[in-house]
Design an enzyme around this catalytic site. Sequence first.
Site, short mmCIF file in Angstrom:
data_model
loop_
_atom_site.label_atom_id
_atom_site.label_comp_id
_atom_site.label_asym_id
_atom_site.label_seq_id
_atom_site.Cartn_x
_atom_site.Cartn_y
_atom_site.Cartn_z
N ALA A 62 0.86 -1.18 0.00
CA ALA A 62 0.00 0.00 0.00
C ALA A 62 0.89 1.23 0.00
O ALA A 62 2.07 1.14 0.34
CB ALA A 62 -0.88 -0.02 1.24
N GLY A 101 0.38 -5.18 0.56
CA GLY A 101 -0.75 -5.18 -0.38
C GLY A 101 -0.38 -5.81 -1.72
O GLY A 101 -1.24 -6.36 -2.40
C1 3H9 Z 1 0.36 -2.51 3.30
O1 3H9 Z 1 0.64 -2.93 2.21
C2 3H9 Z 1 -0.99 -2.61 3.93
C3 3H9 Z 1 -1.91 -3.57 3.22
O2 3H9 Z 1 -1.80 -4.84 3.78
C4 3H9 Z 1 -3.37 -3.21 3.45
C5 3H9 Z 1 -3.89 -1.97 2.87
C6 3H9 Z 1 -5.37 -1.86 3.03
N1 3H9 Z 1 4.64 3.50 0.13
O3 3H9 Z 1 13.25 1.74 0.79
P1 3H9 Z 1 13.72 2.50 -0.39
C7 3H9 Z 1 9.46 4.92 -0.97
S1 3H9 Z 1 1.51 -1.70 4.23
C8 3H9 Z 1 5.13 4.72 -0.16
O4 3H9 Z 1 14.74 3.54 -0.18
P2 3H9 Z 1 14.87 0.12 -1.48
C9 3H9 Z 1 10.51 5.22 0.09
O5 3H9 Z 1 10.00 6.10 1.06
C10 3H9 Z 1 2.93 -1.60 3.18
N2 3H9 Z 1 6.44 4.95 -0.40
O6 3H9 Z 1 14.19 1.54 -1.58
C11 3H9 Z 1 11.61 5.84 -0.74
O7 3H9 Z 1 11.25 7.19 -0.99
P3 3H9 Z 1 12.40 8.32 -1.02
C12 3H9 Z 1 3.67 -2.87 3.15
C13 3H9 Z 1 7.26 3.90 -0.38
O8 3H9 Z 1 15.13 -0.29 -2.88
C14 3H9 Z 1 11.50 5.09 -2.06
O9 3H9 Z 1 10.19 4.51 -2.09
N3 3H9 Z 1 4.90 -2.70 2.37
C15 3H9 Z 1 6.80 2.62 -0.08
O10 3H9 Z 1 15.98 0.15 -0.49
C16 3H9 Z 1 12.50 3.97 -2.21
O11 3H9 Z 1 12.43 3.15 -1.05
C17 3H9 Z 1 6.04 -2.34 2.95
O12 3H9 Z 1 6.11 -2.15 4.14
C18 3H9 Z 1 5.43 2.43 0.17
N4 3H9 Z 1 4.93 1.22 0.43
O13 3H9 Z 1 13.78 -0.85 -0.85
C19 3H9 Z 1 7.24 -2.21 2.05
N5 3H9 Z 1 7.86 1.77 -0.11
O14 3H9 Z 1 13.29 7.92 -2.17
C20 3H9 Z 1 7.96 -0.93 2.32
C21 3H9 Z 1 8.92 2.52 -0.42
O15 3H9 Z 1 11.63 9.57 -1.22
N6 3H9 Z 1 9.08 -0.71 1.41
N7 3H9 Z 1 8.58 3.80 -0.57
O16 3H9 Z 1 13.10 8.23 0.31
C22 3H9 Z 1 10.24 -1.37 1.52
O17 3H9 Z 1 10.42 -2.26 2.31
C23 3H9 Z 1 11.36 -0.93 0.60
O18 3H9 Z 1 11.06 0.36 0.13
C24 3H9 Z 1 11.58 -1.85 -0.62
C25 3H9 Z 1 12.62 -1.18 -1.58
C26 3H9 Z 1 12.15 -3.19 -0.14
C27 3H9 Z 1 10.33 -2.05 -1.39
#
Ligand code: 3H9
Length: 697
Positions: A62, A101
């Site tokens: 999400a 999500g």
């Molecule tokens: C969910 O899904 C709830 C659902 O079950 C239900 C809903 C009803 N949203 O980490 P990085 C941004 S809860 C918005 O440096 P990497 C991050 O802030 C979600 N922004 O890259 C950064 O921005 P900036 C469950 C996001 O390659 C940029 O993207 N999912 C999101 O080292 C790059 O990120 C998670 O918890 C997001 N979801 O790692 C996954 N994700 O450049 C969360 C990232 O401005 N994300 N951004 O600083 C991660 O774990 C890592 O970002 C990922 C990539 C492994 C994907």
Amino acid sequence: MENVVRYALDGSIATINIDNPPVNALSVAVRRGLLDALERAREDGCEAVLLSCDGRTFIAGADITEFGKPPASPSLPEVVKELERFPKPVFVALHGNVLGGGLEVAMAAHYRGIVPGTKLGLPEVKLGLIPGAGGTQRLPRLVGAETALEMMTTGKPITAEEALRLGLTDVLLEGAGKEDALRWVLNSLGNDARPRPTAACKVPSQPPVEFFDEYRKRIAQKTRGQIAPEIVVELVELAMQVPVSDGQLVERERFLQCRESPQSAALRHVFFAERATSRASGIPADTPSRSVDGVAVIGAGTMGRGIAMAFANAGLPVCIVESNQERLEQGLEAIGKSYATSVRRGRLDASEVASRMACLVGTTDYEDIADVDLVVEAVFEDLDVKKEVFRKLDDICKPGCVLATNTSYLDVNEIAAATGRPENVIGAHFFSPAHVMKLLEVVRGEGTAPEVVQTFMKLAKSIGKLPVPVGVCNGFVGNRMLRPYARQAQLLLLEVGTPEPIDRAMESWGMAMGPLAVGDLAGLDISYRSRLAQGIKPHSLREYAVADALVEMDRLGQKSGAGYYRYDGYKRSRQVDERTIELILRVGTEWGVPQRSIEESELIDRLLLALINEGAAILRERIAARPSDIDVIYLNGYGFPSWRGGPMFQADQLGLDLVLDKLAHLKKATGDTCWDADPLLVELAERGEALSTLNQA
Ligand code: 3H9
């Protein structure tokens, strides 16, 4: 349809493509786009749907930035429902990170193809959430209750191979290209693929009745204080009993409850705070950096060894410099032993160790490091000793070499002044063990060139560290704040008469360890020596009188078997010790401090406010650029619970008006000037602003 989702008809296959960089998060535009695309696919009478993503990853979850805002329609559960009940088979091609999500969307599809190297997980608990789009109900149906619990309570992702083995995905795709995925879809249609909703699957095998209670007990210690993991267990238990549609109703309720909780607000703050720290404030993003292909570490003591391993683990050649051959050999041997332990514990295999060891060489001759690009000095924590080393480095190292000093509190400007090139000198406060701990305070001296800060920050990130830029002052951010916190703990000790209630209060509040137990772990002699170095005579201050006496009794903490507590046996479990209790009473009487019983809330207030007030001073003096940087330091280096967001986040959660009231009350009650509110807090409160407004700095 918004252009973050593209729709096309490829023969009879409806292809839906998400293109929402950087991580294809499920923003409202993506959710709308997906529903519109499904509608068009239905109208076009397609034979199948293929959903995939552009860029480096499938949907990573999400859109976290939306959680603090009013909800926008359609919700993700609605999208997931439409996907699952689509009348033709729905295929998803997975690559990169399939998280939160994103995995819920994938599980609602009928067939899942995966590219090698993909990671899949439901990391919602790390944000204080639970999967909120059917994940808690569908995952157990695909992989069984225990694996589902493991994935959802830890939030740890699994590999493509594990996903295939578990039946979470169906086939390994040859590549991430559209042709590979289309070939798979056509083959499957040729094999009579039909819609196959996960909701219609049975839970593989019912675990025994006592399983869930045992599981709760198993995770209790690790998830202490957090609400989301417990809710996950409740929902997986429910998944065993009711259809997905019913389970999802409860899941939605619980998801909203979590989303509104202070814990989730705190953890979301942490998510963005950790990403913001790496942008060194005041340094333009386009500042050039130097390439670092070879590193030297001065000193093979505990810190030097850990730092050398941190570089070697990332494949960087490291030369360790020691003053004599014997010490050098001891250091290299200790590194070898540490790697051997990792192999024994199954964390590394022998070939990985061999390649890491191959990165390490040692020397006793400074001339051997004349050509390295970076030196990290990690000798004894003594200003004169360090200055001597820097004079030598200045003579020997090539121009442009970055000279870093690993220090936890010394004046980086003075060390830089020992060289003729202060612009190349920087502080690097690694935390111990340096090859494990991610946190790194990067200390920018008065003369440090922006290019050098940029180089060091980039390098630190490339070796997996979490670098936080800080300015020069005694103890930088973390250790400077620790001082008033530890001081307060010792003042409380005189009043309470025993360490236990103080440590227990902070631990039940969520700290990994109470402040006095931390003192015992670190060694009471360390702070004793540090006080001496600052010119504080033993027994001259009430707050340190107990600690001074303990050191003089040779009770140095855990390492000597006793400090504030007694540590018995192999496990070194802490025991309240009558000798300490008597000592505290005696010292308290000498200093005229009457003992009293203190409510847990007062203990917590005093310790937390000591941190907050000092943190505000640090911000005002620009030692830290942002309140969130201070939080990141406390969460990653000082055992502060991530679900509390950090000390500065806590200040905002309390509200600055209340913080000021509490400080004023403590000042009145104790007369101690430490409770004079920092002017920054007063100024912000007067403007009706929170500390978080400074995060935009
Ligand atoms: C969910 O899904 C709830 C659902 O079950 C239900 C809903 C009803 N949203 O980490 P990085 C941004 S809860 C918005 O440096 P990497 C991050 O802030 C979600 N922004 O890259 C950064 O921005 P900036 C469950 C996001 O390659 C940029 O993207 N999912 C999101 O080292 C790059 O990120 C998670 O918890 C997001 N979801 O790692 C996954 N994700 O450049 C969360 C990232 O401005 N994300 N951004 O600083 C991660 O774990 C890592 O970002 C990922 C990539 C492994 C994907």
